[in-house]
Design an enzyme around this catalytic site. Sequence first.
Site, PDB file in Angstrom:
ATOM      1  N   GLU A 162      24.717  -1.070  -0.621  1.00 24.73           N
ATOM      2  CA  GLU A 162      24.170   0.604  -0.263  1.00 24.73           C
ATOM      3  C   GLU A 162      23.787   0.677   1.178  1.00 24.73           C
ATOM      4  OE1 GLU A 162      21.261   2.033  -3.017  1.00 24.73           O
ATOM      5  OE2 GLU A 162      22.367   0.849  -4.782  1.00 24.73           O
ATOM      6  N   ASN A 211      28.566  -3.602  -2.368  1.00 29.11           N
ATOM      7  CA  ASN A 211      28.280  -2.860  -3.650  1.00 29.11           C
ATOM      8  C   ASN A 211      27.645  -1.307  -3.231  1.00 29.11           C
ATOM      9  OD1 ASN A 211      28.038  -2.741  -6.406  1.00 29.11           O
ATOM     10  ND2 ASN A 211      25.860  -2.881  -6.040  1.00 29.11           N
TER      11      ASN A 211
HETATM   12  O1  G3I Z   1       7.220  -5.913  -9.747  1.00 29.05           O
HETATM   13  C1  G3I Z   1       6.311  -4.794  -9.451  1.00 29.05           C
HETATM   14  C2  G3I Z   1       5.231  -5.243 -10.437  1.00 29.05           C
HETATM   15  O2  G3I Z   1       4.753  -6.236  -9.877  1.00 29.05           O
HETATM   16  C3  G3I Z   1       4.355  -3.833 -10.421  1.00 29.05           C
HETATM   17  O3  G3I Z   1       3.399  -4.041 -11.303  1.00 29.05           O
HETATM   18  C4  G3I Z   1       5.163  -2.652 -11.040  1.00 29.05           C
HETATM   19  C5  G3I Z   1       4.298  -1.433 -10.982  1.00 29.05           C
HETATM   20  O4  G3I Z   1       5.120  -0.380 -11.289  1.00 29.05           O
HETATM   21  O5  G3I Z   1       6.229  -2.527 -10.148  1.00 29.05           O
HETATM   22  C6  G3I Z   1       7.446  -3.571 -10.126  1.00 29.05           C
HETATM   23  O6  G3I Z   1       8.379  -3.491  -9.277  1.00 29.05           O
HETATM   24  C7  G3I Z   1       9.531  -2.464  -9.790  1.00 29.05           C
HETATM   25  C8  G3I Z   1      10.859  -3.024  -9.700  1.00 29.05           C
HETATM   26  O7  G3I Z   1      11.656  -2.321 -10.223  1.00 29.05           O
HETATM   27  C9  G3I Z   1      10.756  -4.673 -10.683  1.00 29.05           C
HETATM   28  O8  G3I Z   1      10.535  -3.990 -12.211  1.00 29.05           O
HETATM   29  C10 G3I Z   1       9.482  -1.219  -8.915  1.00 29.05           C
HETATM   30  O9  G3I Z   1       8.269  -0.508  -9.107  1.00 29.05           O
HETATM   31  C11 G3I Z   1      10.647  -0.695  -9.427  1.00 29.05           C
HETATM   32  O10 G3I Z   1      10.847   0.706  -8.411  1.00 29.05           O
HETATM   33  C12 G3I Z   1      11.807  -1.342  -9.306  1.00 29.05           C
HETATM   34  O11 G3I Z   1      12.992  -0.509  -9.712  1.00 29.05           O
HETATM   35  C13 G3I Z   1      14.307  -1.097  -9.626  1.00 29.05           C
HETATM   36  C14 G3I Z   1      14.919  -0.104  -8.651  1.00 29.05           C
HETATM   37  O12 G3I Z   1      16.325  -0.678  -8.427  1.00 29.05           O
HETATM   38  C15 G3I Z   1      14.426  -0.298  -7.308  1.00 29.05           C
HETATM   39  O13 G3I Z   1      14.922   0.604  -6.285  1.00 29.05           O
HETATM   40  C16 G3I Z   1      15.007  -1.015 -10.784  1.00 29.05           C
HETATM   41  O14 G3I Z   1      14.164  -1.899 -11.837  1.00 29.05           O
HETATM   42  C17 G3I Z   1      16.340  -1.408 -10.892  1.00 29.05           C
HETATM   43  O15 G3I Z   1      17.080  -1.185 -11.947  1.00 29.05           O
HETATM   44  C18 G3I Z   1      17.079  -0.559  -9.748  1.00 29.05           C
HETATM   45  O16 G3I Z   1      18.160  -1.182  -9.611  1.00 29.05           O
HETATM   46  C19 G3I Z   1      19.140  -0.613  -8.398  1.00 29.05           C
HETATM   47  C20 G3I Z   1      20.006  -1.581  -7.990  1.00 29.05           C
HETATM   48  O17 G3I Z   1      19.400  -2.723  -7.450  1.00 29.05           O
HETATM   49  C21 G3I Z   1      20.904  -0.992  -6.862  1.00 29.05           C
HETATM   50  N1  G3I Z   1      21.793   0.126  -6.996  1.00 29.05           N
HETATM   51  C22 G3I Z   1      20.744   1.007  -7.682  1.00 29.05           C
HETATM   52  C23 G3I Z   1      19.977   0.420  -8.697  1.00 29.05           C
HETATM   53  C24 G3I Z   1      19.198   1.809  -9.209  1.00 29.05           C
HETATM   54  O18 G3I Z   1      18.314   2.239  -8.412  1.00 29.05           O
END
Ligand code: G3I
Length: 414
Positions: free
Chosen positions: A222, A263
């Site tokens: 991205e 990607n």
């Molecule tokens: O790891 C922390 C944890 O310690 C904490 O307690 C918790 C509190 O909410 O947050 C956790 O981190 C989260 C992380 O996922 C791991 O679970 C973040 O808040 C959360 O924002 C993050 O979201 C991920 C997102 O990317 C981030 O932008 C999603 O799971 C993931 O599916 C998503 O995937 C992205 C791809 O990497 C790139 N393409 C787009 C796609 C969707 O956004």
Amino acid sequence: MTAIHRAFLLVMLCLWGLSACRRAPEIFSAHPTDTLTLTVRSKTPSSETFPAKPTPVYPTPKFPTCQPDPAPAFNPGAYSFMPIRPVSNREGDAPSLRQLAELRRFYVGVSTAPQFLDDPGYAELLAGQFNMLAAENAMKWEVVHPKPERYDFSQGDALVAFARANGMAVYGHALVWDLQQPDWLTRGEYSREEWIQILCRHIKTVVSHYRGYIYAWDVVNEAFQNNGALRDTLWLRKIGPEYIAMAFQWAREADPQTLLIYNEFFAEGLNQKSQAVYSLVQGMLQQGIPIDGVGLQMHVWLWGPPTRHELLANMRRLAELGLLAHITEMDVRTQYSRDSQAEELTVQAEVYRQAFSACLEAPNCNVFVAWGLTDRYSWIPEHTGQPDAPLLFDRQGKPKPAFNALLDMLRRSP
Ligand code: G3I
């Protein structure tokens, strides 16, 4: 099935093995599919199915390089995942999605996380129906490199160990992205040369750690805005636009075999963003920068997804460059209710079917990954604050019309 049929199919599979693209890890023999009698077209892209990459017309830039940081090696023995007998290998079961895909040397996958793998029902569904898994968050910078001098590969190692135990390929995600970066990076004060070394050592350390275990890496994720301009990322500000080419160069230096992918989301059809991606990868090829393909994420909605026609046109123009086109993160938001109504699920199934159909038809698409296994663990509800049902299996792990549409396609298509 007679012994002759079985022998014929095994010969066919061996012939496909000989034509396999140079990097497909031999996972297709992990779950013998000789219980099926379909004769189908192999989906392993090779020079016969689309042209070789063009000869570079500009001199390849000589970027600075680096050595990987000292870091723990991957130890597959550290995990004791037992192979899961896919549900469909029991006598008389209908073939699974992965079994039908493996007949085509095609990868069907989902993104996942290590904390889900201890749930037996989840693990059996994952390994039973899919021959590829993508690291949703486990290999991102904030997880694997939380401190300048500390690496933690434990989450990614668990995913790789599970995949190896179950004959699955692994899609590495993501070496360079402007989100989920640790504070030491986003608040860091360094010179441009130091930023280059930081990025180089991160990429080479992570890719070296997983060398031999990753089918493809999302090297840069991205980098563009929807209008086709480069996104104002930390790396663009600190290094300049050449950070993209540098990242691919260093990933290739660390692993000569894995596929290197750019990607992107909202660049699946024909629009300003996909044009910008096309120009980027065309320019990289002209400069001899190592790149193997483009990841089309396919985060879409029930209404207004890229049409099959424009998705196929985009895939085809990448094929003409000699590049792969993978569907890397598909989900289809319903946005209406936790368990969407029947008509929404029917529309959703058609959106998945159109994208899957384009991938099956394109000469350079052999990977189809959904961004999550079941609706229960989709990232979308947490992101939007609204219930949603975007994936192939519902919250209870039951197949939805979208899953059955893909299965039906593989059963029917030549
Ligand atoms: O790891 C922390 C944890 O310690 C904490 O307690 C918790 C509190 O909410 O947050 C956790 O981190 C989260 C992380 O996922 C791991 O679970 C973040 O808040 C959360 O924002 C993050 O979201 C991920 C997102 O990317 C981030 O932008 C999603 O799971 C993931 O599916 C998503 O995937 C992205 C791809 O990497 C790139 N393409 C787009 C796609 C969707 O956004």
